[in-house]
Design an enzyme around this catalytic site. Structure first.
Site, PDB file in Angstrom:
ATOM      1  N   ASP A 218     -32.937 123.842 -13.058  1.00  0.00           N
ATOM      2  CA  ASP A 218     -31.504 123.606 -13.145  1.00  0.00           C
ATOM      3  C   ASP A 218     -31.204 123.247 -14.592  1.00  0.00           C
ATOM      4  OD1 ASP A 218     -28.831 122.974 -12.066  1.00  0.00           O
ATOM      5  OD2 ASP A 218     -29.932 122.633 -10.194  1.00  0.00           O
TER       6      ASP A 218
ATOM      7  N   ASP B 280     -25.664 124.956 -14.108  1.00  0.00           N
ATOM      8  CA  ASP B 280     -24.699 124.126 -13.383  1.00  0.00           C
ATOM      9  C   ASP B 280     -23.282 124.280 -13.948  1.00  0.00           C
ATOM     10  OD1 ASP B 280     -24.607 121.819 -11.394  1.00  0.00           O
ATOM     11  OD2 ASP B 280     -23.684 120.866 -13.131  1.00  0.00           O
TER      12      ASP B 280
ATOM     13  N   GLU C 229     -23.672 128.879 -11.875  1.00  0.00           N
ATOM     14  CA  GLU C 229     -22.824 128.349 -10.794  1.00  0.00           C
ATOM     15  C   GLU C 229     -21.365 128.508 -11.218  1.00  0.00           C
ATOM     16  OE1 GLU C 229     -22.063 124.352  -8.112  1.00  0.00           O
ATOM     17  OE2 GLU C 229     -22.342 124.207 -10.266  1.00  0.00           O
TER      18      GLU C 229
ATOM     19  N   HIS D   7     -27.651 122.009  -1.890  1.00  0.00           N
ATOM     20  CA  HIS D   7     -27.544 120.540  -1.876  1.00  0.00           C
ATOM     21  C   HIS D   7     -26.099 120.049  -1.891  1.00  0.00           C
ATOM     22  CE1 HIS D   7     -27.042 121.844  -5.946  1.00  0.00           C
ATOM     23  NE2 HIS D   7     -26.591 120.650  -6.279  1.00  0.00           N
ATOM     24  N   ASP D   8     -25.135 120.948  -2.036  1.00  0.00           N
ATOM     25  CA  ASP D   8     -23.719 120.554  -2.049  1.00  0.00           C
ATOM     26  C   ASP D   8     -23.004 120.925  -0.749  1.00  0.00           C
ATOM     27  OD1 ASP D   8     -23.943 119.649  -4.683  1.00  0.00           O
ATOM     28  OD2 ASP D   8     -23.348 121.589  -5.524  1.00  0.00           O
TER      29      ASP D   8
END
Ligand code: GLC
Ligand code: CA
Length: 557
Positions: free
Chosen positions: A98, A201, A254, A327-328
């Site tokens: 990430d 991200d 993202e 994870h979101d």
């Protein structure tokens, strides 16, 4: 469609804090991951994406980075990371890191020096004086994603800084060439170590409009038209692209609020391409309005429309990702499937998305059908985003207290972050100590060990779909998407047609009721071979709840 190794990957996402605790302190870590590499490999996946492993005060669980070049001591050491990297590579798996560079932690050295007006660092962040007579009014009306205003006063510097996320996540100033050099240097650091790519991200937020003008008076995300995207986004991304070109690595950005049309400005293949693929969100809105906090009934046609749109618009010109959890996001069975038909609907969903074009992602626990957590009380939550959502809903006076709690329980990112359920032993086998966060009480029934020993489990079904995606890759991965029964509110059916004419057909009853199979059966080409079903055999007269099938018809010789 150009064939490339990263297009064919199935990627397993690890959110390290809740994956596996290797030293008994209750927190997932790299030692834990090392012990599970064989398990991960056994799924048939080809890569691991790690949510942030770096040094972080964990205000946003790793997405607030205080040191880009070191491992969070709770997770282990750099040697532990290298052991995992080597272990993954030895097993033929890639490793993706990430890269969180829209912002850092307020504990990063750069931020401390910037606050102290150190000449080298003073423009590393986005600082502005206050407005108004007393100089205390915010520099503009922008809001942060974790709602509230997007500005925080810094006493030392005597100015406000911009934070599009939590207060402890100040935004970096990518307009400063020195910041961009830092980003490139961080990228090279990890690429030189041997990592195979980055998940970047909220990368579409890194450029902000000059002058930071006020935004439209929206109740949430105010100001976003000035940074999502900003004027220099493509220029900066092209610069970062240059770094990766020297390596055999890929970039995944993202991209909140992304449409297919805008996505092509980033991922269209060719010389101006800036990213290899994106994480867009539209297909995660089939049970909500704009945000998962505003829940609606699951709407199959809404979901189909998004897939149709993206599959068509990317075909032949760009590549994309393919995921249902991360994870979101709350657990997908609890959202789009049925907890009552957990295994059946889990398999239906696995079937639905695995044969779409796009690099394939599976989030930890998705493969065993982990469910949302039964939250009872506000003290059950730990995520900053959950509390921010609570605050904003309270302010609107539109919801009862009970409704606010329900909305949060349903939408909370905490749902995805409960501890991985490895076995029926204490704490689901996640730790021998006290787990840092909840273990879902259903762990006695839902866990890896139980599913390993059951040939009909969701876990074993995931292994099958992942293998079939590869076996029929010309259709599944690279084929052209042709939707069937588009107006049906019950059946999701489509073909993937390979260049050689081979046809893979997917037919799924996406309801918890029986549905007559006659129309669905017509979607299957004559002479096609049944290659997968979640109730055993081929299609009968009636499709049972969440019954799913895959057929393949070889090209005529
Ligand atoms: C991304 C991450 C999320 C994080 C946010 C801020 O959306 O996936 O977990 O909170 O960015 O970094
Ligand atoms: Ca640990």
């Amino acid at each position: 469609m150009k064939k490339t190794w990263f297009k064919e990957l199935s990627v397993y996402q690890i959110w390290p804090r809740s994956f596996c605790d290797g030293n008994g302190d209750g927190i997932g870590d790299l030692k834990g991951v090392l012990g599970k590499l064989d398990y991960i490999k056994s799924l048939g996946v080809d890569a691991i994406w790690f949510s942030p492993l770096y040094v972080s005060p964990q205000k946003d669980y790793g997405y607030d980075i205080a040191d880009y070049r070191n491992i969070n001591p709770e997770y282990g050491t750099m040697d532990d990371f290298k052991a995992v990297l080597d272990g993954a590579h030895e097993r033929g798996m890639k490793v993706i890191m990430d890269l969180v560079v829209n912002h850092t932690s307020d504990q990063h050295e750069w931020f401390k020096k910037s606050a102290a007006k150190d000449p080298k660092y003073k423009d590393y962040y986005i600082w502005r004086p206050g407005r108004g007579k007393d100089g205390k009014k915010f520099p503009n009306n922008w809001m942060s994603t974790f709602p509230g205003n997007a500005w925080e006063w810094n006493e030392e510097r005597g100015e406000y800084y911009l934070h599009l996320f939590a207060v402890e996540q100040p935004d970096l100033n990518h307009d400063n060439p020195a910041v961009r050099e830092e980003v490139k240097s961080v990228m090279r650091f990890w690429l030189d170590m041997g990592v195979d790519g980055f998940r970047e991200d909220v990368i579409t937020y890194i450029s902000k409009r000059e002058g930071l003008p006020d935004g439209f008076p929206l109740p949430i995300m105010r100001g976003m038209e000035h940074y999502s995207p900003g004027p220099n986004i493509h220029k900066y991304l092209l610069e970062y692209r240059q770094v990766v070109k020297d390596y055999d690595a890929f970039q995944l950005g993202e991209a909140p609020m992304m449409t297919p049309k805008n996505a092509l400005k980033y991922i269209r293949e060719g010389k101006d391409q800036q990213l290899d693929m994106m994480f867009q969100f539209q297909h995660m809105e089939a049970d909500c309005f704009m945000t998962s906090y505003l829940r609606t009934k699951f709407n199959l046609r809404k979901l189909k429309k998004v897939y149709r749109n993206w599959q068509h618009k990317m075909y032949g010109v760009a590549w994309n990702t393919n995921y249902l959890e991360n994870h979101d996001q709350p657990r997908v069975i609890s959202r789009y499937g049925s907890e009552k038909y957990r295994t059946e609907s889990g398999k239906a969903l696995a079937t639905l998305y695995t044969f779409m074009s796009g690099t394939h992602f599976v989030y930890q626990g998705q493969e065993i059908g982990m469910l949302d957590y039964p939250f009872k009380d506000w003290s059950d939550f730990v995520d900053v985003a959950t509390f921010c959502a609570k605050g904003i809903m309270e302010k609107t006076h539109l919801f009862s207290k009970k409704k606010i709690f329900e909305n949060c329980a349903y939408a909370a990112r905490d749902n995805a972050r409960t501890c991985m359920q490895w076995s029926a032993e204490a704490n689901g086998g996640f730790t021998t100590g006290t787990p840092w966060f909840h273990v879902n009480p259903n762990y006695k029934d839902i866990n890896v060990a139980a599913e390993e020993s059951d040939p009909g489990s969701l876990l074993n079904y995931y292994r099958k779909v992942i293998a079939l995606r590869k076996e029929y890759k010309d259709a599944a991965i690279y084929g052209r998407y042709v939707e069937k029964m588009a107006s049906s509110k019950k059946i999701f059916a489509y073909d993937k047609i390979a260049e050689d004419g081979g046809v893979l057909t997917v037919v799924i009853n996406m309801t918890d009721r029986e549905v007559p199979a006659a129309r669905a059966a017509k979607c299957v080409p004559e002479g096609a071979e049944h290659i997968l079903g979640n109730y055993g055999g081929s299609m009968a007269a009636v499709l049972k709840p969440y019954e799913a099938h895959v057929y393949y018809k070889a090209p005529a010789k």
